[in-house]
Each structure stands twice: as C-alpha cells, then as structure tokens.
Design a protein around this motif. Sequence first.
Motif, PDB file in Angstrom:
ATOM      1  N   CYS A  79      -7.081   0.109  -1.692  1.00  0.00           N
ATOM      2  CA  CYS A  79      -7.580   0.975  -0.620  1.00  0.00           C
ATOM      3  C   CYS A  79      -8.066   2.305  -1.207  1.00  0.00           C
ATOM      4  O   CYS A  79      -7.752   2.653  -2.345  1.00  0.00           O
TER       5      CYS A  79
ATOM      6  N   CYS B 131       0.883  -1.160   0.000  1.00  0.00           N
ATOM      7  CA  CYS B 131       0.000   0.000   0.000  1.00  0.00           C
ATOM      8  C   CYS B 131       0.926   1.216   0.000  1.00  0.00           C
ATOM      9  O   CYS B 131       1.535   1.550   1.020  1.00  0.00           O
ATOM     10  N   ALA B 132       1.058   1.830  -1.168  1.00  0.00           N
ATOM     11  CA  ALA B 132       2.066   2.885  -1.325  1.00  0.00           C
ATOM     12  C   ALA B 132       1.600   4.236  -0.785  1.00  0.00           C
ATOM     13  O   ALA B 132       2.304   5.234  -0.878  1.00  0.00           O
ATOM     14  N   SER B 133       0.407   4.279  -0.190  1.00  0.00           N
ATOM     15  CA  SER B 133      -0.044   5.512   0.462  1.00  0.00           C
ATOM     16  C   SER B 133       0.436   5.608   1.904  1.00  0.00           C
ATOM     17  O   SER B 133       0.280   6.655   2.528  1.00  0.00           O
TER      18      SER B 133
ATOM     19  N   CYS C 163      -5.151   4.725  -2.297  1.00  0.00           N
ATOM     20  CA  CYS C 163      -4.305   4.354  -3.447  1.00  0.00           C
ATOM     21  C   CYS C 163      -5.070   4.366  -4.776  1.00  0.00           C
ATOM     22  O   CYS C 163      -4.532   4.808  -5.799  1.00  0.00           O
TER      23      CYS C 163
ATOM     24  N   CYS D 192      -3.101  -1.675  -5.163  1.00  0.00           N
ATOM     25  CA  CYS D 192      -3.672  -1.684  -3.814  1.00  0.00           C
ATOM     26  C   CYS D 192      -5.061  -1.049  -3.945  1.00  0.00           C
ATOM     27  O   CYS D 192      -5.205   0.044  -4.493  1.00  0.00           O
TER      28      CYS D 192
HETATM   29 ZN    ZN Z   1      -3.282   1.485  -0.450  1.00  0.00          ZN
END
Ligand code: ZN
Length: 646
Positions: free
Chosen positions: A288, A250-252, A291, A286
């Motif tokens: 979410c 999750c790159a956030s 993201c 991801c």
């Molecule tokens: Zn994410």
Amino acid sequence: MESRDWTRFLLPLPKRFDLVGSLACAPGTIAISCSGAGVVLDQAVAHLREVIGAPAGTRTVLTIELALVEADAADSDELMGLPNADQAYRIHMAAPDRLRVYGLQSAGVLYGALTLGQLLRPSQGQHVIEVPLIDVLDWPDLEQRGLWNFPDPDEWIPWMAGMKLNYGKMADTRNLPVVRDEPGSAVIDVELQEVGRRHAFAYIPYIVHLNFLHDIGLFSAYPELAGVGDGALAGRYFAHNQGDQHRAPCASQPVLVDLLTDWLISIADQGADEISCWLSERPCQCQCERCTPTGQFLLETRAFLAAWRRAQARHPDLSIRIFSSTTTPQQDDRVLAELPPEVRFERACATAMDRVRRQPRDRFSNPLIDEAAATGRWVASYDVPIGAFGNVDTPEFKVPQYSAQRIRDFVSQLSQRSYAGAYGMLAWGTMGRQVCGYAICALAEFSWNVGGRSISDFATAWATLENISNPQAVGTWAELLGEVEFDIYDADFPICYSWGRAAQLVENRQPPRFGEGMFRHLTEVADFGRHIERCEQAATHVEGLERPELLLATDVISSYVKLSRAIWHVSHLFAHADLRQLETQQQLAEELQRLDVAGIGNVEAIRSWRTSLGAEPWHHRVHDAIAATQDTVRRIDGHIRDNYLH
Ligand SMILES: [Zn+2]
C-alpha cells in the motif's frame, strides 16, 4: 574416596573451583539455613534438602548457609565486579562447620546450591554423605542461555535449570481468535511460568510472527489489516512442509497497534514481565502507499513499540524484545536505530548470512549487529547448533549429533561478539532429549564457561552424570568424533542431500572443489580417509559400553564421510574424465558401485542408530534423512548410467 575427581560431577564447570577437603557425615546432621526470602531461595533450600535426602536432625555436624548479601556488605566486593553479577555466587568455608553459599541475587544463591547439589548427588541415598569442602567463585559468560521449543516443559525446565540454563521460549503461548471490535487476548501457561520463576528460568511468552495471524482470523475480523498485493505474501519455507502463503499485515493501520496492545496487556495481566514480539518471517512488504515508503519491518517494529508504550501505562515494568528471524535483515539498521536501549533484540536463522569463510573454522560476523551488541544493545542468537542441521530454515534431519566442538566454537564467538543470549532451536520434540541431550548439555557448559573445559573433560562429566560406566572413554570418543562431525554437519548439511545439491552437482557436470559446499571443511582427498580412521578410533572407545547408541552414532557420522567421499570421486571423475575411453567408463562404473554401497551403508547406519533408541514408528525426519540419501544416490547413479555409460 580421596581420589574422587569432584569436577566430573559438575556441569557446567565453575570458573574457579578449589577443593579444601571433605567431610563425611550422616544426612540428618546437615542443617541448611537461609537468609532472605522468595521462591528462588525456597527452591535452593528444597533442592539441597532433596539431594541430601533426609531432614535435619537434632545434632548438626555441618551447616550449609545460603545467603543473599547486600551490595555494600563486606563479602559482596568480589561478586560485584563480575560479569553477570546477578547470577554470580561464592561458596567457601566460613567456619570449620559452616559452608557458606552466597550471591547478590537469589539466582546466584540458587546456582551455588545447584553446584553444591551436583557434588552431593553421588552420595544420595547413602547413610554417609561425603561433602566436599570447597572454595568456588563462579559466574556465567553469557547472561541468558537456553532453548527455543522443547517438549514436556514441566520436566525440561527443571532439567535445563539444573544445568543453569535460564531461558526458554514459551511454546504454548496462544492468541485467541480475533473478533472485530472486541479486545484481543492471549493465553499463556501461568503455572509453568511460575515453575520457571522458582528455577530462575525465564520462560518467556511471545506474539507470533505477524504474518502468521491469519490462523486466528485476523483478516476476517479486520480485512483492512491484510497486507496489500502479492508482495505481502511472505511465502513458505522448507521447514513448513505445507501451509498457505502467510500474508503479512498492513502495518500502517492503527488497529494493528490496538490489537498488539490488547495482546501485550492480556499476557502481562497473566504475570509475564517480558514478551517476545515477532516480526514477520521472511521477506515481504505490504504494497500500500503508506507502507511501501517506510518498509514492512520498520513499521511492524514501530507498531510493537507503540503498543508496548501503551501497555506500560498498566504494566510499567513490562519489557519486550524484538524477534527478527529468517532472511529479514533488510531493515535491521533502521529497526536498531529506533529501538530504545532497553528493548532487546533477538535473531534466528542468521548463520548463513553471518558466515565468513575462515580457516580452520568459519567466523560468524555481522558488523551492524555486532557493533550494536558491543556498544550495549542486548542481543541474543537462537542459532547455537544443537541439531545436526544448525538452522531451522533448512529441513532438519533427525540424526545423531555429538559435536560439542561445534557448539563451543559458536558460543565462544557469540561471547566474543558481546551477545547476551545464546539459544539453540529444537524444531521437534519427539525424543528430543535422547537425540539432542548431549548437545544441550554442551550448550549449558560452554555458554556458562566458554573457556573452562576441554571437550574431553566436558564429555567425561556428561557421561558421569549419565551414569555411564567408563566416562573417560566417552571423553576420548567425543574428542575424536566431534571434530569429524563438525566438518560434516557444518558443510551444507543436510541440504546437500535433502535439496538435491549433491545430485545437481553431478547433473550439471560441475567439478567439485574442496572448501566449497558439502566439501567445505575438507582440503584434499586424504581427508576422507583421515576422518574415517578417526571415527574408527573413536568407536574403539565406546564399544561394549552400556549405551549402544554412542557406537551407532559413530557409524552414522562415518557413513556420511564415506558417502561424501563417494560423491567426491564420482563427481570429480565425471566432470574431468574423457568418457569416450572404455577404461574411464569402467572406472566411473566402479565409482558408482562404491556410491551405491556408501548410500546403503549410510541408510543402514541411520536405521541401526535409530532402532537402538526405539522401534518404529519414527519421526518423519528420520525417514527424511534416509530418503534424502537414497534420492541422492539414485539421481547421481541414474543420471550417469542412463546418459553416459554404454
Ligand atoms: Zn500497508
């Protein structure tokens, strides 16, 4: 001696090379002087001294003068305007007893010394050295040239650097297991990094694909970093024979930037000045709510950039490159738009998406990235086809490859597309040099000097360096065989066999067409015969040479043409013929018989070739190639005999 063709000892061929004369002298009468300091210049001196083979004595007949010249010096002018001027050099006779080798940067001086060293090598170990008195002006067409993944770097770096290749991905970069709330760290091979520096060879560490980090316990330490939903599973691809599903992060999550910063700093603390940052491999997202609106690859890029800026507080000169690999072009436009101009961009496994069908050879083109390269973005490609497969995304076969034509074609297109880097991928190390050495030399040749040499002249030089007794015969052989191999390996190979595409063609009773799939580079039935004839002609040039694998490699290529021809005839007849006719049935049975023979011929050719390099056990990819042929023949034969022949 006067008739010696000096250029045969050179690989790559310099851009401008003139022989003024030659001088015979004892090794001890050659002095070397060097103005300037540093490990690269030390290496240049040491290299020449090693080739000359004796220390300088008291009497000097010839001085080889290595020099760094200032940008404003009188003799710098002709170098200043050249492409990749930092690697350019000039060699000329500054006086009757003084051969001057100079460059603007130490890499250029080293390259001048390497060129001279290649010319002195034939006299190595003799009492009298014949020194060619030369006038050379030289520079590379592509700035960075090299390999991704290669075995035995302590041997391969000097070998590659000796041909002026100057890049290698540091395969042994290793992230240590992640522990929550402790700084992340990575280990690189500092010693080899220094070996690389001495050879003006960038041996660059990396941070692996972000969807590979479960291996170091990322998600156990930071469960919040696990990408949400099945969309975050990047999936497997064929080259990974087994493995899990590679969940993307999750790159956030801000903690991702913290970790990336730690890794960049950890690697830079060990002396690296450039780090390759790998985006997740293969499509994934991801899911979410933070993201999804922005996108996985853009967020990963932003995380790397944010980490890099933080790492620069400690290492102001640290640079990074963003590595985009394998079917992840979706956000290239946004990634490129956000990358600062000094951040480099690398691509891999992009040939399929860049391929534009064109006669006589396909064109590789990507309007977005090519425009970026043409307007100053530093871009490199890892797709130089040094293997038969030419693409790491497919299961590679370990089969012989001697098509410098294919390499020259691809590299010259990269050069025209303003790419800065041309690399090949070696996905395996076992016998890498025996199987791919010729192709790697072709990469060295044509990435330095795209338009310099014919294939025949290149292969003659290669054979000369390999101490083959009749180099010119190898030149003629390579000219003939390489075109056939280009046609075969550049057309859906090896997946036509390994993924069963040839078998599916028949199982679907789909009529084959020239110009498509495994027949991509053929236009009519007669082409098969022409190709086989060409292989037979090629074979006559290497029969009896001390390198039996060249002849046996020719048989492998020829056997693939025969296999392809047999598949053509079976699939064409099967798709179009009226099988109610007994005569047609018999004809088809005969074609199947020929297919069986062609399959056996191919398997035997691969086995003979590989046996000439060494006894079993062989790398599984040799067996993969054999099994793929056997499966293809068995499936086609079984499908038709079981269902259609009475
Ligand atoms: Zn994410």
